[in-house]
Design a protein around this motif. Sequence first.
Motif, PDB file in Angstrom:
ATOM      1  N   TYR A 114     -16.430  22.254  -3.744  1.00 40.25           N
ATOM      2  CA  TYR A 114     -16.547  21.040  -4.551  1.00 40.25           C
ATOM      3  C   TYR A 114     -17.647  20.133  -3.993  1.00 40.25           C
ATOM      4  CZ  TYR A 114     -15.142  17.001  -7.299  1.00 40.25           C
ATOM      5  OH  TYR A 114     -15.138  15.941  -8.173  1.00 40.25           O
ATOM      6  N   GLU A 116     -20.149  20.936  -2.118  1.00 43.23           N
ATOM      7  CA  GLU A 116     -21.445  21.594  -2.309  1.00 43.23           C
ATOM      8  C   GLU A 116     -21.954  21.381  -3.739  1.00 43.23           C
ATOM      9  OE1 GLU A 116     -24.834  23.917  -1.655  1.00 43.23           O
ATOM     10  OE2 GLU A 116     -23.378  23.261  -0.156  1.00 43.23           O
ATOM     11  N   ARG A 117     -21.057  21.483  -4.679  1.00 42.64           N
ATOM     12  CA  ARG A 117     -21.447  21.377  -6.088  1.00 42.64           C
ATOM     13  C   ARG A 117     -21.765  19.939  -6.500  1.00 42.64           C
ATOM     14  NH1 ARG A 117     -21.626  23.798 -10.985  1.00 42.64           N
ATOM     15  NH2 ARG A 117     -20.588  22.795 -12.749  1.00 42.64           N
TER      16      ARG A 117
END
Length: 171
Positions: A114, A116-117
């Motif tokens: 999450y 990272e995104r």
Amino acid sequence: MVMSVTMAEINGMSRETFVERFGAVFEHSPWVAEQAWARRPFASAGELHARMMSIVLNAPEEKVLALIRAHPDLATRMGIGSLTAYSAKEQQGAGLDRLTPEEFGTFSSLNAAYMERFGFPFIFAVRGRGKDDILAAMRERVGHSAEEERKEALEQIGRIAAFRLADLIAE
């Protein structure tokens, strides 16, 4: 334990007392309470909450992003240093301090994916929810667009703030 206060007491508070009492309602962001104090009087906890959310939603983008990023990852090992007292209590109430090693690994992986995104932690108002509810939401939301998740993060922050205000205010 902090005693509940009435709306009359809140409306009569000095700026310093108000910020001391309500500065932690928004995670590591006392600037919300600082600005809300000037918008007194408040007729209800709901009105105080609405004015605080208005401050957040109308803040410069960098302040809003800092507020979102101030939230802790859910289900990290509860080495209480980085968690506010509110966050620790909320996560404990959802059972996130009692995860099996496998569950902890799943939460850690989803938190990392999450972050990272989206560039900010997964935020979820955990009060009244269990680890299965939280995991399901994490799995679903990691597939959302950045715009959807920014909006959802702010909605969740609003829910968290409403719970915290309800604990502090006697109505």
